[in-house]
Design a protein around this motif. Structure first.
Motif, mmCIF file in Angstrom:
data_model
loop_
_atom_site.group_PDB
_atom_site.id
_atom_site.type_symbol
_atom_site.label_atom_id
_atom_site.label_comp_id
_atom_site.label_asym_id
_atom_site.label_seq_id
_atom_site.Cartn_x
_atom_site.Cartn_y
_atom_site.Cartn_z
ATOM 1 N N VAL A 306 0.862 -1.186 0.000
ATOM 2 C CA VAL A 306 0.000 0.000 0.000
ATOM 3 C C VAL A 306 0.897 1.233 0.000
ATOM 4 N N ALA A 307 0.436 2.320 -0.646
ATOM 5 C CA ALA A 307 1.290 3.494 -0.808
ATOM 6 C C ALA A 307 0.445 4.754 -0.923
ATOM 7 N N ALA A 308 1.071 5.893 -0.623
ATOM 8 C CA ALA A 308 0.427 7.200 -0.764
ATOM 9 C C ALA A 308 1.462 8.203 -1.242
ATOM 10 N N ARG A 309 1.024 9.143 -2.096
ATOM 11 C CA ARG A 309 1.937 10.164 -2.629
ATOM 12 C C ARG A 309 1.226 11.504 -2.753
ATOM 13 N N TYR A 310 1.969 12.562 -2.462
ATOM 14 C CA TYR A 310 1.512 13.921 -2.739
ATOM 15 C C TYR A 310 2.518 14.583 -3.673
ATOM 16 N N SER A 311 2.031 15.180 -4.759
ATOM 17 C CA SER A 311 2.911 15.888 -5.678
ATOM 18 C C SER A 311 2.345 17.264 -5.981
ATOM 19 N N SER A 312 3.252 18.205 -6.258
ATOM 20 C CA SER A 312 2.851 19.570 -6.571
ATOM 21 C C SER A 312 3.729 20.097 -7.697
ATOM 22 N N ALA A 313 3.089 20.632 -8.748
ATOM 23 C CA ALA A 313 3.804 21.191 -9.893
ATOM 24 C C ALA A 313 3.314 22.610 -10.145
ATOM 25 N N ASP A 314 4.252 23.509 -10.471
ATOM 26 C CA ASP A 314 3.932 24.920 -10.662
ATOM 27 C C ASP A 314 4.536 25.399 -11.983
ATOM 28 N N LEU A 315 3.666 25.839 -12.920
ATOM 29 C CA LEU A 315 4.114 26.352 -14.212
ATOM 30 C C LEU A 315 3.750 27.828 -14.381
ATOM 31 N N ASP A 316 3.726 28.574 -13.281
ATOM 32 C CA ASP A 316 3.466 30.015 -13.300
ATOM 33 C C ASP A 316 4.710 30.768 -12.863
ATOM 34 N N ASP A 317 5.244 31.639 -13.725
ATOM 35 C CA ASP A 317 6.377 32.479 -13.329
ATOM 36 C C ASP A 317 6.689 33.471 -14.441
ATOM 37 N N SER A 318 7.158 34.627 -14.038
ATOM 38 C CA SER A 318 7.631 35.667 -14.963
ATOM 39 C C SER A 318 6.622 35.972 -16.074
ATOM 40 N N GLY A 319 5.363 36.099 -15.715
ATOM 41 C CA GLY A 319 4.331 36.438 -16.669
ATOM 42 C C GLY A 319 3.774 35.278 -17.456
ATOM 43 N N ILE A 320 4.340 34.096 -17.294
ATOM 44 C CA ILE A 320 3.838 32.893 -17.971
ATOM 45 C C ILE A 320 2.891 32.164 -17.031
ATOM 46 N N VAL A 321 1.662 31.937 -17.473
ATOM 47 C CA VAL A 321 0.657 31.282 -16.650
ATOM 48 C C VAL A 321 0.345 29.920 -17.279
ATOM 49 N N GLY A 322 1.057 28.907 -16.808
ATOM 50 C CA GLY A 322 0.821 27.552 -17.302
ATOM 51 C C GLY A 322 -0.080 26.752 -16.383
ATOM 52 N N GLY A 323 -0.255 27.251 -15.164
ATOM 53 C CA GLY A 323 -1.123 26.574 -14.214
ATOM 54 C C GLY A 323 -0.355 25.819 -13.148
ATOM 55 N N GLY A 324 -1.074 25.422 -12.133
ATOM 56 C CA GLY A 324 -0.512 24.621 -11.054
ATOM 57 C C GLY A 324 -1.359 23.382 -10.833
ATOM 58 N N MET A 325 -0.740 22.340 -10.293
ATOM 59 C CA MET A 325 -1.467 21.093 -10.073
ATOM 60 C C MET A 325 -0.958 20.406 -8.819
ATOM 61 N N ASP A 326 -1.881 20.039 -7.925
ATOM 62 C CA ASP A 326 -1.575 19.264 -6.728
ATOM 63 C C ASP A 326 -2.312 17.938 -6.818
ATOM 64 N N ASN A 327 -1.573 16.846 -6.644
ATOM 65 C CA ASN A 327 -2.160 15.512 -6.750
ATOM 66 C C ASN A 327 -1.959 14.717 -5.469
ATOM 67 N N ILE A 328 -2.996 14.042 -5.055
ATOM 68 C CA ILE A 328 -2.907 13.038 -3.992
ATOM 69 C C ILE A 328 -3.234 11.687 -4.620
ATOM 70 N N THR A 329 -2.335 10.713 -4.447
ATOM 71 C CA THR A 329 -2.526 9.389 -5.030
ATOM 72 C C THR A 329 -2.438 8.323 -3.952
ATOM 73 N N LEU A 330 -3.419 7.449 -3.918
ATOM 74 C CA LEU A 330 -3.428 6.286 -3.040
ATOM 75 C C LEU A 330 -3.275 5.045 -3.904
ATOM 76 N N GLY A 331 -2.362 4.143 -3.524
ATOM 77 C CA GLY A 331 -2.079 3.000 -4.366
ATOM 78 C C GLY A 331 -2.081 1.677 -3.635
ATOM 79 N N VAL A 332 -2.454 0.625 -4.369
ATOM 80 C CA VAL A 332 -2.361 -0.761 -3.901
ATOM 81 C C VAL A 332 -1.709 -1.564 -5.020
ATOM 82 N N ASN A 333 -0.666 -2.339 -4.676
ATOM 83 C CA ASN A 333 0.022 -3.185 -5.647
ATOM 84 C C ASN A 333 0.013 -4.634 -5.171
ATOM 85 N N TYR A 334 -0.273 -5.541 -6.119
ATOM 86 C CA TYR A 334 -0.173 -6.971 -5.829
ATOM 87 C C TYR A 334 0.862 -7.584 -6.761
ATOM 88 N N TYR A 335 1.942 -8.123 -6.168
ATOM 89 C CA TYR A 335 3.035 -8.723 -6.919
ATOM 90 C C TYR A 335 2.828 -10.229 -6.972
#
Length: 372
Positions: A306-335
């Protein structure tokens, strides 16, 4: 001129390598390798009309690896998932001094998440900042070495095999240093620093964009800078921290890219992720050369994680507005085994100032992954 990867080219590469590598070994030895990753996504998007549920062959790779002589080995692998062959690792390698010399297309040495094999990553997709910043595979000359708890990786590189450019090709240099003072009995402490600088030559345009960490159903990019012109060079920085204690593991990574523009502001973009996982059946991930490997079940009933992840990406700077994104991911793996696993990810994505404005995207993503 772009190189069209075909099995004819693979044969030519192998023939040239055999002819030039010497005769220390009478007959080269070959092994076939490959992987297939099948994805399915169920998507709930409140604003984006292009995002939807769907299926995808995410990777369908086939390659050949082996020893050419007593000194040289090779790998040539292509991906057929997109309907045409695209080059992945295509390289020659030999021991040189305390390390290894690598010639050809391999991954640029940057990013803990990126350098882990797609067969072994904890989540179905790598974090958004990793996909935005890191260069992945390029043609070049690399040297890797490990001395005790220190691993050093370096590379001088240009464009990728399948990349088409005009005028002067880009030229870059990258380096990564890893210190792991603890690496014994499934316990690991990992500290990493990487940097890369690239002169874009006459191709001074950069576009950074990313999906909500899912590829099926068109794989729409929800944050996007658009084409940024007059970029003469880029500078990238990566910081890595990871810890493993038996079945528990955690990692954090920060990545940033700065664009040097002629006659304009120089924006910086990037982000970070933090994640943790626990193997319920007690196994530990393998670790070697500054990279985490996969999980091999210790019993016939397989292994659960079982796993959990938080990620954050920012594409806004110096007059360029590409947007921002925050992700929460919950995972289950069966090997089922070390080369067959079933994965499930529940992704909650919060997009700000993206292509379709502010929106929330919820995704249930599944994968069947097989390798040999």
């Amino acid at each position: 001129m772009a190189i069209k990867p075909t099995w004819k080219n693979l044969s030519l590469i192998t023939a040239i390598s055999v002819a030039t590598a010497g005769t220390a070994q009478a007959q080269p030895e070959f092994d076939v390798r490959g992987r297939a990753h099948f994805d399915a996504a169920f998507v709930d998007a409140d604003q984006n009309p292009e995002l939807g549920s769907g299926t995808l062959l995410r990777r369908g790779r086939l390659g050949v690896t082996g020893d050419l002589t007593d000194d040289w080995d090779f790998l040539a692998e292509y991906d057929f998932a997109g309907g045409s062959a695209t080059a992945n690792d295509v390289r020659l390698r030999r021991s040189l001094g305390p390390g290894r010399l690598i010639i050809g297309q391999v991954k640029v040495p940057m990013g803990l998440n990126e350098l882990a094999s797609s067969n072994n990553i904890t989540f179905i997709e790598r974090s958004a900042p990793s996909n935005i910043v890191v260069d992945s595979r390029r043609l070049g000359l690399s040297y890797h070495m490990s001395q005790g708890p220190v691993t050093f990786q370096s590379m001088v590189y240009t464009k990728a095999i399948n990349q088409t450019t005009s005028g002067n090709d880009p030229v870059g240099v990258a380096g990564r240093v890893v210190f792991n003072p603890v690496n014994e009995g499934g316990n690991v402490v990992h500290l990493g620093l990487s940097a890369a600088a690239e002169d874009l030559g006459t191709n001074g345009s950069v576009r950074l964009r990313e999906r909500p960490e899912s590829r099926p159903a068109n794989g729409v990019r929800v944050i996007d800078t658009g084409s940024i012109s007059n970029v003469s060079s880029t500078a990238k920085l990566g910081l890595e921290l990871a810890y493993q204690a038996g079945p528990f593991s955690a990692e954090a990574e920060y990545l940033n890219v700065n664009l040097d523009r002629d006659g304009a502001g120089s924006p910086s973009f990037g982000g970070y992720h933090v994640q943790a996982s626990y193997v319920l059946t007690g196994e530990s991930r393998s670790y070697s050369g500054g990279v985490f490997g996969g999980i091999s079940p210790s019993g016939s009933n397989g292994a659960w994680e079982v796993a959990a992840r938080y990620s954050s990406a920012d594409l806004d700077d110096s007059g360029i507005v590409g947007g921002g994104m925050d992700n929460i991911t919950l995972g289950v793996n069966y090997y089922v085994s070390s080369n067959l696993r079933f994965m499930g990810n529940l992704i909650f994505s919060d997009v700000t100032d993206g292509r379709f404005g502010d929106e929330n995207v919820n995704i249930f993503l599944m994968r069947v992954a097989y390798s040999f």
